[in-house]
Structures are given as C-alpha cells and as structure tokens.
Design a protein around this motif. Structure first.
Motif, PDB file in Angstrom:
ATOM      1  N   MET B  92       0.901  -1.221  -0.005  1.00 43.13           N
ATOM      2  CA  MET B  92       0.021   0.235   0.168  1.00 43.13           C
ATOM      3  C   MET B  92       0.796   1.264   0.016  1.00 43.13           C
ATOM      4  N   ASP B  93       0.729   2.061  -1.007  1.00 39.80           N
ATOM      5  CA  ASP B  93       1.622   3.159  -1.190  1.00 39.80           C
ATOM      6  C   ASP B  93       1.737   4.359   0.038  1.00 39.80           C
ATOM      7  N   TYR B  94       0.281   4.235   0.425  1.00 44.82           N
ATOM      8  CA  TYR B  94       0.143   5.438   1.795  1.00 44.82           C
ATOM      9  C   TYR B  94       0.405   4.872   2.960  1.00 44.82           C
ATOM     10  N   LEU B  95       0.966   3.698   3.113  1.00 46.42           N
ATOM     11  CA  LEU B  95       1.468   2.999   4.367  1.00 46.42           C
ATOM     12  C   LEU B  95       2.826   2.837   4.454  1.00 46.42           C
ATOM     13  N   GLU B  99       3.663  -0.375   8.619  1.00 48.72           N
ATOM     14  CA  GLU B  99       2.194  -0.645   8.480  1.00 48.72           C
ATOM     15  C   GLU B  99       2.017  -1.398   7.451  1.00 48.72           C
ATOM     16  N   TYR B 103      -0.462  -4.946   7.767  1.00 54.04           N
ATOM     17  CA  TYR B 103      -1.533  -4.474   7.181  1.00 54.04           C
ATOM     18  C   TYR B 103      -2.658  -5.721   7.447  1.00 54.04           C
ATOM     19  N   HIS B 137       7.796   4.858   3.087  1.00 57.36           N
ATOM     20  CA  HIS B 137       6.965   4.423   2.299  1.00 57.36           C
ATOM     21  C   HIS B 137       7.417   3.472   1.232  1.00 57.36           C
TER      22      HIS B 137
END
Lengths: 383, 220
Positions: B92-95, B99, B103, B137
């Motif tokens: 996930m690019d936003y985590l 994280e 996930y 990230h």
C-alpha cells in the motif's frame, strides 16, 4: 478503528485530493447556511433599524432609495430636499426633525451631517472623546475608527467629489473629537458631523483671508486668495455661508413625532401627490423590501440547491473513481482475508472523515460569517 | 499439508477448465509450479487459498476441506493460515513499511494487533534486513526492499502455507537469489509450506519439488 486508521492514512497520503474534496463539500454545506444566516441577519438588521425610525421625510420618488439612504446611508439616495422641509416640521410643533446630509464620503466611510439630536435619537454612546461641538469636528463610528486606526485628536479628510471641477467640492480636513461605541448598525460605518460642516464640504460655506485687509498691502480677490481646507480656532470666524439657509440641501429628514396624534396629522400633510415631498413609514417600506428579498432568496436557494447537487455528484464521482483506482489494493485486501464488510467500512470511514472535516470547515465558515455579519450586513445593505 | 483430489473447476463464463485428479504436498515442502501461460497455475493458487471454490472434488489445507467452509470461514482461515507474496509486491503506497507488514491485522477478521504482533513484525524486519527501512513508504524503497516487506507481511501471521505468484519475477538475478534464500529461511523457521508459481527455470533446482502444470492438468 482499523478502518478509520487506514482511511485516515490514505486521505493524508493523497492530501491534495482530500483537501479539494473537503473544500468542495464544505462549500456545498456552507453556502445554504451562510445565505440563511445573512438573510435572517439582514432581515433583522433592516427591520430593527426601520422599526426604530418612525418617519422619514424626503423628496417624492423611490421610497426605497429614500429609506435606504436615510437609515443605512446607501449609495442610492433620493433627490435632495432643503432645510426648509425640516424647518416646516419644526415650526409645526408636531415632531422633532433631524436633518441628514449624506452626500459625501471620507476614506470610504459615509459622512453623515446631522444635529446632536441624532445621538439621542439613535441612542449612540461615545466610547472615546466627545461629540462634535463646532464646525469641522467629526465623531467616527466604531468600525471606521478601527479600520482607519483613528482616535480623538486625529483628522479625517473628505473625499474630493470631482478632481476636474475646479469650482466644485474641495476636501475638508475634519478633526476627530470622538469615537462611538459599537452599535452593530450602519452608524458604525459613519462619520458623524454637524450638518453645517457638510455644507462647507459642498462649498456653500467657506472661509478665506479677508479681502479687505488693513495696511499698505491689501489682499485682493484673486487666485492668490487663500481658501482654508481645515477649520481651526484661528480661522473659524472667517467661515460664512452664502445664500438663504432654507435652501441648503439635505438628503432626508428623520422625523420623531411627539405623539400618535401628531404623527397622524403630519402624515396627512404629505399625502397629496402634487407635494414634492413625501413622508414615509420606514417599517412599511422595509417590510415590502424584505418580502421581495425572500421571494428572490427562495429562487436563489433552489438554484443553489441544484448547483450543490451537481457539485455533490461531482464529489461522489471523484470518490467512486478514486475507489476504482484502488481496485488492486482492494484485491490484495480480499486475498489476505478482508471481507465485503471491511471494504465497506473502509469506504465509509473515508467518507465519514471527509464529511466530518467538511462539516467542521463549513461550521467554521458559518461562525466567521456570523461573527462578522454585522459589518458584512452593514456593507451589503449600504451598497 | 495440501491435498487436492478429483478437482474440477470452470469459470462461470466458461472457456477454461481445470481438472486435477490428485495432488499432495507435504508440510514444510518447497514446491515450484511451472507451466506455460494460461494453464491455470494462478487458478490453482486461488483454489488452494479458497478464493475460488471448485464445483467438484475437494481442496484440503492443513486438514481443512475448504469446500466445506462458508465464505466468511474461508476468509478467516486464509487470514490466519495462508500468506501471500505477489509479483508486483502489492504494497500500500500510503502506508510505511511497518504498517504494510502489519496490514493483515488491519483488515482481516479475527486477527488482533497487539504488542506481541508488533514485536514479531520488528523481528521479521530485522531478519529480512529492512529494520532501518520501516518508516519509509514503498515509493522510497528499492524493489528488493519492497519484496522483503511483502515477505514480512506474508509471514507476520505465522501461516502454515505461503503462496507465491511470480514472487521474484520483477527482480534482478542477484536479488532474486537473495529474496528466495530469505523466503526459504524464514519459511523453514516457521515450518511453513511454500507453493510458488514461477517461470524462472534457473530457480527450480532450489525447490524440493517441481510440478509441471502442463502435465498435471488434464484438459477437459
């Protein structure tokens, strides 16, 4: 909780898109609230001032222009009347006439030439300094003083009416003697001065060097004659007015009848259509105006509703497309074990965060508008 | 252990049919699945993961017949017992990396994120050599580092089975070897079975067993 965490992380990562969506949603939510706030406020503001003004005397013509000019110092004024109109009311012994001359401005504020009776009529209190006493003195409304950072002892200059009219109105530098306490009415935006001072600004009264001087070097009436543009204790005695006082101009006369009977008699005197003057009841005029405003507002509300609906649809489409772009992420989540409920919670959390932020922002906009509604309404009504 | 018997699967729109009479994979085995494109390798992984269910036959993973489970039960089983590694990493690019590793605990039912899980994630990251990359990230990581993060994510739930679909397909030859070593070591520590689809025949000698899917599959 996990859905909220992921939703917040996603929105924060794509912050620019999130900010745009929050802004659009906030505007959609705020516009009807703000328009309702301003409409209700303007209704209250208009009716309160009108109810506090029993009668207004002015030139026959638009009643709205007459009332808006006399009560809210609006740009559109009725044709001027003369001091004779005010004196006639005074001599009738039926009411107290309060002359108004609102033809001029100073630093963007309306100069209101009147008498000291205006202070007691409007219940105005002086926060700093004192009322005006002699020619060339002015009392500033609270907003004007704050905006221009002026206090007693400072000066304010009337605006030139026409730069190319050499024979016309010249700026007059007035001494500030006092500042009004805030009222939340158009008086906050006014520069109050003696009506005679406005006649000096109009060029009807002026002061200059004595043309018959003593000694060997008399001053002659020529271009060298010094015209005073500030009234001081040294030159005040040189100020004088030309023409008959009853012909001096006013924009309107506020009328405060002594009793109901006097009001009825007075109103009867201005009923004939041939009379160049009219006596209007401001509350009646404002009620008709408010009724019109609300009819237009209902139409505008419908238009705003449609625009809001279209904008909301655009936001929904943006959200939908954003979710389509996240198909690979959702597929991964599904493979790892996420169910449809989790995906729905994720979408719901994002929408809830966006809507929550938009609601907060909309509320902020409404609070700001409400906190400044008096100034805003005074400005809106005066335009 | 994976046991597949009399498997007959067809997509609802038809066209493709997968028929596997018998396939057994022992616990802890490292199995590669090869075969030309379109032979159903990824479909097999989906069936073993319970993402798809065959009309006939059964797929048993660790003694659990997946066909007998409801959709919710299969999801819960998948979350607890199966780890995924994808060719495109699917991070996930936003985590950040930390994280991303955690996930599954954010989205899967029945998994509870607590201090023990966080400690396990940190230990896995250290074992995979990305402990100093956890706050970054995915966009700030190399492809090798991204796949290490994906391996940590696949192992953090302590699964009994790891399904890898072209897990090294996007990596350079040197990194491929490193990542495969890493995956085998960590899976061995956890006692997990590896079922990996690959087109890279150079890697096949490193697996315990190679299944040529073209031979296994019987076209309808």
């Amino acid at each position: 909780m996990n859905a909220a965490f992921l939703a917040f992380a996603h929105l924060r990562w794509h912050w620019a898109r999130s900010v745009v969506m929050v802004l659009v949603a906030a505007v959609i939510l705020a516009v009807p609230l703000v328009s309702q706030t301003l409409l209700r406020g303007s209704e209250q503001s208009l009716t309160a001032r009108a109810d506090a003004t029993p009668l207004v005397l002015g030139a026959r013509g638009s009643q709205i222009d007459l009332v808006m000019g006399a009560l809210y110092f609006g740009e559109d004024r009725a044709q001027p009347v003369t001091m004779k109109a005010a004196e006639a009311v005074w001599e009738s012994d039926l009411a107290l006439p309060i002359p108004l001359n609102t033809m001029f401005t100073a630093s963007g504020a309306r100069i209101v030439g009147t008498t000291l009776d205006y202070f007691s009529f409007r219940g105005l209190e002086i926060a700093q300094g004192r009322r005006f006493a002699v020619l060339g003195e002015a009392v500033l409304g609270a907003s004007v003083a704050r905006r221009l950072n002026l206090s007693p002892g400072d000066t304010i200059v009337s605006a030139p009416e026409n730069l190319f009219d050499l024979d016309g109105v010249y700026p007059l530098e007035m001494t500030v003697t006092g500042v009004l306490a805030p009222t939340g009415t158009p008086d906050d935006e006014a520069v109050l001065t003696d009506v005679k001072t406005t006649w000096v600004i109009a060029g009807i009264g002026h002061g200059h060097q004595d043309v018959v001087a003593e000694g060997d070097d008399p001053v002659t009436a020529s271009a060298a004659l010094e015209q005073y543009n500030r009234i001081t204790p040294d030159n005040i005695d040189s100020f004088h007015f030309h023409g008959a006082p009853e012909d001096y101009p006013l924009t309107a006369v506020l009328i405060e009848p002594y009793d109901t009977r006097s009001e009825t008699i007075l109103r009867g005197r201005y009923l004939e259509p041939e009379n160049p003057l009219q006596l209007v009841v401001p509350s009646d005029v404002v009620d008709r105006l408010v009724e019109r405003i609300f009819r237009i507002a209902a139409l505008l509300d419908a238009v705003a509703g449609l625009v809001g609906l279209a904008a909301a649809a655009a936001v929904a489409l943006a959200l939908f497309l954003a979710w389509r772009l996240r198909a690979p992420e959702l597929d991964t989540a599904r493979r790892i074990g996420a169910g449809r409920g989790m995906i729905l919670r994720l979408a719901g959390a994002e929408i809830a965060i966006l809507l929550g932020a938009a609601l907060l922002m909309a509320q902020g906009i409404v609070i700001v508008v409400q906190s400044r509604s008096n100034t805003l309404l005074t400005w809106l009504i005066a335009q | 252990m994976i046991d597949i018997a009399d498997l007959d699967f067809a997509y609802p729109r038809g066209g493709f049919r997968l028929d596997v009479p018998r396939l057994t994979i022992e616990r802890g085995a490292r199995v590669a699945v090869v075969g030309s494109s379109g032979t159903g390798k990824t479909t097999l992984l989906n069936l073993v993961a319970g993402l798809q269910v065959a009309a006939r036959g059964h797929v048993t993973v660790d003694g659990q017949n997946l066909s007998a489970l409801s959709d919710t039960q299969r999801r819960a089983f998948r979350a607890r017992r199966i780890g995924f590694i994808f060719q495109n990493f699917a991070l996930m690019d936003y985590l950040n990396a930390r994280e991303n590793v955690l996930y599954p605990y954010r989205i899967a039912p029945g998994l509870v994120l607590d201090d023990a899980v966080r400690a396990r994630a940190e230990a896995l990251a250290t074992a995979c050599g990305i402990e100093d990359r956890l706050d970054r990230h995915p966009g700030a990581l190399s492809q090798g580092e991204q796949q290490r993060v994906a391996i940590c994510r696949a192992l953090v739930t302590r699964p009994g089975l790891i399904l890898a679909d072209e897990a090294t397909g996007n990596l350079d030859p040197h990194t491929k070897t490193l990542i495969l070593d890493l995956l085998f070591e960590r899976a061995a520590e956890a006692g997990a079975t590896i079922l990996a689809v690959t087109h890279d025949h150079a890697l096949l000698p490193r697996f315990d067993r190679v299944i040529d899917f073209s031979e296994l599959r019987r076209a309808a």
